[in-house]
Design a protein around this motif. Structure first.
Motif, PDB file in Angstrom:
ATOM      1  N   THR A  60      46.398  23.658  34.099  1.00  0.00           N
ATOM      2  CA  THR A  60      45.068  23.101  34.490  1.00  0.00           C
ATOM      3  C   THR A  60      44.067  23.253  33.562  1.00  0.00           C
ATOM      4  O   THR A  60      43.443  22.253  33.514  1.00  0.00           O
ATOM      5  CB  THR A  60      44.481  23.786  35.881  1.00  0.00           C
ATOM      6  N   ILE A  61      44.185  24.229  32.853  1.00  0.00           N
ATOM      7  CA  ILE A  61      43.068  24.462  31.543  1.00  0.00           C
ATOM      8  C   ILE A  61      43.165  23.496  30.537  1.00  0.00           C
ATOM      9  O   ILE A  61      44.771  23.321  30.080  1.00  0.00           O
ATOM     10  CB  ILE A  61      43.346  25.725  31.032  1.00  0.00           C
ATOM     11  N   PRO A  62      42.482  22.629  29.916  1.00  0.00           N
ATOM     12  CA  PRO A  62      42.596  21.854  28.679  1.00  0.00           C
ATOM     13  C   PRO A  62      43.125  22.478  27.563  1.00  0.00           C
ATOM     14  O   PRO A  62      42.853  23.698  27.457  1.00  0.00           O
ATOM     15  CB  PRO A  62      41.455  21.433  28.437  1.00  0.00           C
ATOM     16  N   GLU A  89      46.737  31.427  35.612  1.00  0.00           N
ATOM     17  CA  GLU A  89      46.624  30.856  34.390  1.00  0.00           C
ATOM     18  C   GLU A  89      45.584  31.482  33.302  1.00  0.00           C
ATOM     19  O   GLU A  89      45.908  32.076  32.405  1.00  0.00           O
ATOM     20  CB  GLU A  89      46.053  29.412  34.334  1.00  0.00           C
ATOM     21  N   ILE A  90      44.287  31.604  34.004  1.00  0.00           N
ATOM     22  CA  ILE A  90      43.170  32.619  33.442  1.00  0.00           C
ATOM     23  C   ILE A  90      43.953  33.930  33.034  1.00  0.00           C
ATOM     24  O   ILE A  90      43.599  34.274  31.906  1.00  0.00           O
ATOM     25  CB  ILE A  90      42.055  32.323  33.987  1.00  0.00           C
ATOM     26  N   GLN A  91      44.380  34.369  33.921  1.00  0.00           N
ATOM     27  CA  GLN A  91      45.021  35.748  33.668  1.00  0.00           C
ATOM     28  C   GLN A  91      45.643  35.794  32.522  1.00  0.00           C
ATOM     29  O   GLN A  91      45.641  36.691  31.868  1.00  0.00           O
ATOM     30  CB  GLN A  91      45.669  36.318  35.065  1.00  0.00           C
ATOM     31  N   SER A  92      46.708  34.920  32.377  1.00  0.00           N
ATOM     32  CA  SER A  92      47.682  34.912  31.520  1.00  0.00           C
ATOM     33  C   SER A  92      46.958  34.525  30.105  1.00  0.00           C
ATOM     34  O   SER A  92      47.761  34.928  28.869  1.00  0.00           O
ATOM     35  CB  SER A  92      48.963  33.995  31.431  1.00  0.00           C
ATOM     36  N   VAL A  93      46.055  33.944  30.115  1.00  0.00           N
ATOM     37  CA  VAL A  93      45.280  33.730  28.663  1.00  0.00           C
ATOM     38  C   VAL A  93      43.947  34.405  28.039  1.00  0.00           C
ATOM     39  O   VAL A  93      43.681  34.380  27.199  1.00  0.00           O
ATOM     40  CB  VAL A  93      45.217  32.082  28.506  1.00  0.00           C
ATOM     41  N   GLN A  94      43.605  35.453  29.040  1.00  0.00           N
ATOM     42  CA  GLN A  94      42.503  36.079  28.869  1.00  0.00           C
ATOM     43  C   GLN A  94      42.313  36.686  27.434  1.00  0.00           C
ATOM     44  O   GLN A  94      41.281  37.095  27.078  1.00  0.00           O
ATOM     45  CB  GLN A  94      42.028  36.723  29.951  1.00  0.00           C
ATOM     46  N   LEU A  96      43.331  35.744  24.828  1.00  0.00           N
ATOM     47  CA  LEU A  96      43.351  34.806  23.523  1.00  0.00           C
ATOM     48  C   LEU A  96      42.295  33.915  23.680  1.00  0.00           C
ATOM     49  O   LEU A  96      42.033  33.155  22.767  1.00  0.00           O
ATOM     50  CB  LEU A  96      44.776  33.953  23.763  1.00  0.00           C
ATOM     51  N   ALA A  97      41.541  33.814  24.766  1.00  0.00           N
ATOM     52  CA  ALA A  97      40.402  32.745  24.881  1.00  0.00           C
ATOM     53  C   ALA A  97      39.473  33.369  25.814  1.00  0.00           C
ATOM     54  O   ALA A  97      39.683  33.951  26.744  1.00  0.00           O
ATOM     55  CB  ALA A  97      40.969  31.499  25.574  1.00  0.00           C
ATOM     56  N   ASN A  98      38.313  32.796  25.671  1.00  0.00           N
ATOM     57  CA  ASN A  98      37.009  32.947  26.221  1.00  0.00           C
ATOM     58  C   ASN A  98      36.714  32.011  27.357  1.00  0.00           C
ATOM     59  O   ASN A  98      36.018  30.938  27.388  1.00  0.00           O
ATOM     60  CB  ASN A  98      35.769  33.151  25.344  1.00  0.00           C
ATOM     61  N   VAL A  99      37.665  32.183  28.301  1.00  0.00           N
ATOM     62  CA  VAL A  99      37.749  30.999  29.322  1.00  0.00           C
ATOM     63  C   VAL A  99      36.313  30.757  30.151  1.00  0.00           C
ATOM     64  O   VAL A  99      35.765  29.774  30.300  1.00  0.00           O
ATOM     65  CB  VAL A  99      38.757  31.062  30.349  1.00  0.00           C
ATOM     66  N   LYS A 100      35.774  31.943  30.242  1.00  0.00           N
ATOM     67  CA  LYS A 100      34.871  31.622  31.312  1.00  0.00           C
ATOM     68  C   LYS A 100      33.276  31.124  30.490  1.00  0.00           C
ATOM     69  O   LYS A 100      32.664  30.452  31.107  1.00  0.00           O
ATOM     70  CB  LYS A 100      34.282  33.410  31.741  1.00  0.00           C
ATOM     71  N   ASP A 101      33.262  31.225  29.294  1.00  0.00           N
ATOM     72  CA  ASP A 101      32.129  30.489  28.749  1.00  0.00           C
ATOM     73  C   ASP A 101      32.757  29.071  28.317  1.00  0.00           C
ATOM     74  O   ASP A 101      31.643  28.386  28.063  1.00  0.00           O
ATOM     75  CB  ASP A 101      31.927  31.514  27.377  1.00  0.00           C
ATOM     76  N   ASN A 102      34.093  28.831  28.089  1.00  0.00           N
ATOM     77  CA  ASN A 102      34.183  27.641  27.452  1.00  0.00           C
ATOM     78  C   ASN A 102      34.697  26.583  28.224  1.00  0.00           C
ATOM     79  O   ASN A 102      35.213  25.722  27.788  1.00  0.00           O
ATOM     80  CB  ASN A 102      35.286  27.998  26.064  1.00  0.00           C
ATOM     81  N   LEU A 103      34.805  26.734  29.392  1.00  0.00           N
ATOM     82  CA  LEU A 103      35.292  25.855  30.518  1.00  0.00           C
ATOM     83  C   LEU A 103      34.237  25.477  31.546  1.00  0.00           C
ATOM     84  O   LEU A 103      33.514  26.384  32.085  1.00  0.00           O
ATOM     85  CB  LEU A 103      36.596  26.533  31.176  1.00  0.00           C
TER      86      LEU A 103
END
Ligand code: GDP
Ligand code: IMO
Ligand code: MG
Length: 430
Positions: A60-62, A89-94, A96-103
């Motif tokens: 789902t994440i770009p 998803e977010i769990q598996s990439v946290q 490597l990426a700052n999802v909370k800030d960049n999504l």
């Protein structure tokens, strides 16, 4: 205002039956863009990225999420399963990426409820021999509720009426499930009894409400007004489009460029480049017509060399030769401005390569997919000598050059990039 707009949104989408390599190329192109936005589909998508020794599959994440300073948007046309997005998803990439800030997530994106997933299973089971081969992520039922005007949206999570609305809708689903002879309590979702899945879903939905939920159509248009660059990332492929795909063996959204306008709130006048991705051959996962499908050792060779197993479900993908009539059709539907040929390396070992240039149907030759009869056409092939060196970034062999020219001439569009391996670095600009 729009006439003076400084920037246009580019689009990247798949021209076949999905899995063309969209995730990889979005990741490759992201440094050129300020924003990457998904416009349709949901967790039925599986977009694979390989970089710095990491392999990640996004649903789902770009696919711009791993480049710092890139803003990522999940648009209103996407449907979201909070459990899959947050807990998987977010769990598996946290790391490597700052999802909370960049999504950023559209308040108008619809939610996939646990009962949508149960309904998907019940509907598919009921189709018997006519199964679509759905990923069983609840896509069909959730989009059905959206168009039937029953759906729940991400913005509803912020409303104190949410639980009431959720209960009312899931009760309707429960009745539909029972009507078809199933019991919700006996249905398993992702290996969990329904009731357990529903509890995890509810917790994830609460967490989702703490993310950046906003009217992303304003965010995107204001960014374009300010001259920022936007890349719109498609999911699935044109032949799975609800309007023009091989219906009913399709997904439930507009996978073509038109989906950008409705799925992000970007006007047609603001669409810029359209990058159309296709594999140097064809694959399809799930049921439905596939004119150039190979059932022999050559098909198996493509599957093994191309690692053609689903990124979302692990199912073996059906494989066959490149289908130019369908590619041309997809280019027409999408207004493709640049073609990108993927997985060129997979054909490296082949002595001979076939390419479908037309179909025999009812004793006549045609280049158009006939209504409801794509399973009844016989492909007409041109046979070519294989190439052996697509991995060499300096010299492209004469055989590969010829293959490229045949495609470009047939669809009247330039191939500007070829991909010769799964990694971020394995691309050749032509
Ligand atoms: P998407 O859904 O369009 O993003 O594509 P998927 O990720 O589902 O499937 C594409 C698969 O091919 C993934 O496993 C990629 O890592 C891999 N891949 C992408 N480009 C290439 C390429 O040029 N060569 C090879 N061999 N693999 C590639
Ligand atoms: P990406 O974005 C390939 C296929 C399913 C099934 C049909 C309907 O990774 O390219 P659905 O779950 O939408 O009800 O399934 O569509 N399908 C895909 N095939 N790649 C995808 O996404 C797909 N998303 C759905 O296999 O045949
Ligand atoms: Mg995929």
């Amino acid at each position: 205002m729009t006439q003076n707009s400084k920037s246009k949104a580019d689009v990247l989408l798949g021209l076949q039956w999905g899995d063309e390599g969209k995730g990889k190329i979005v990741d490759v192109l992201t440094p050129k863009y300020d924003i990457v936005a998904r416009f349709q589909g949901g967790p039925n998508a599986g977009h694979t990225l390989n970089f710095d020794g990491n392999k990640v599959v996004l649903h789902t994440i770009p696919s711009g999420i791993f480049r710092q300073n890139t803003c990522n948007v999940i648009g209103n046309g996407v449907i979201i399963d909070p459990y899959i997005l947050i807990d998987k998803e977010i769990q598996s990439v946290q790391h490597l990426a700052n999802v909370k800030d960049n999504l950023y997530i559209s308040d108008k994106a619809h939610l996939i409820l646990p009962t949508h997933r149960a309904l998907d299973y019940v509907n598919e089971t009921g189709r018997g021999e006519q199964k679509i081969g759905s990923t069983l992520k609840g896509i069909g039922p959730a989009y059905t509720d959206k168009t039937a005007r029953n759906g729940l949206r991400v913005g509803d999570l912020l409303n104190n009426q949410f639980e009431k609305k959720y209960f009312a809708l899931s009760q309707i689903h429960k009745k539909l499930i029972e009507y078809q002879g199933f019991k919700l309590s006996e249905i398993m979702i992702d290996g969990l009894p329904f009731i357990e899945y529903e509890q995890l879903w509810s917790l994830a939905a609460q967490k989702l409400s703490t993310y950046k939920i906003t009217a992303t159509e304003f965010l995107l248009n204001e960014a374009l007004d300010a001259g920022k660059t936007v890349l719109c990332e498609g999911a699935q492929g044109s032949m799975l489009d609800i309007e023009f795909g091989s219906y009913p063996f399709v997904t439930s959204s507009n996978t073509t460029t038109s989906g950008v306008c409705s799925g992000l709130g970007i006007s047609p006048r603001r669409i810029g480049n359209v990058y159309g991705l296709f594999k140097a051959y064809c694959t399809r996962v799930g049921a439905g017509p596939f004119p150039t499908e190979l059932f022999d050792a050559t098909g198996e060779q493509l599957r093994q060399k191309g690692c053609e197993f689903g990124s979302t479900t692990g199912r073996p993908r059906r494989c066959g030769w490149l289908d130019l009539p369908l590619l041309k059709y997809a280019c027409m539907l999408n207004g493709v401005t640049e073609l990108i040929m993927m997985k060129t390396d997979v054909l490296d070992d082949f002595e001979n390569i076939n390419i479908c240039k037309s179909y025999n149907y009812n004793g006549e030759q045609t280049q158009q997919p006939p209504f409801d009869a794509l399973d009844k056409v016989t492909p007409v092939y041109q046979s070519l000598n294989g190439w052996k060196n697509s991995g060499d970034t300096k010299n492209i062999s004469a055989e590969l050059q010829k293959y490229i020219e045949i495609i470009e001439n047939y669809v009247d569009t330039k191939i500007t990039m070829i991909s010769v391996g799964p990694d971020r670095t394995q691309t050749i600009n032509l």
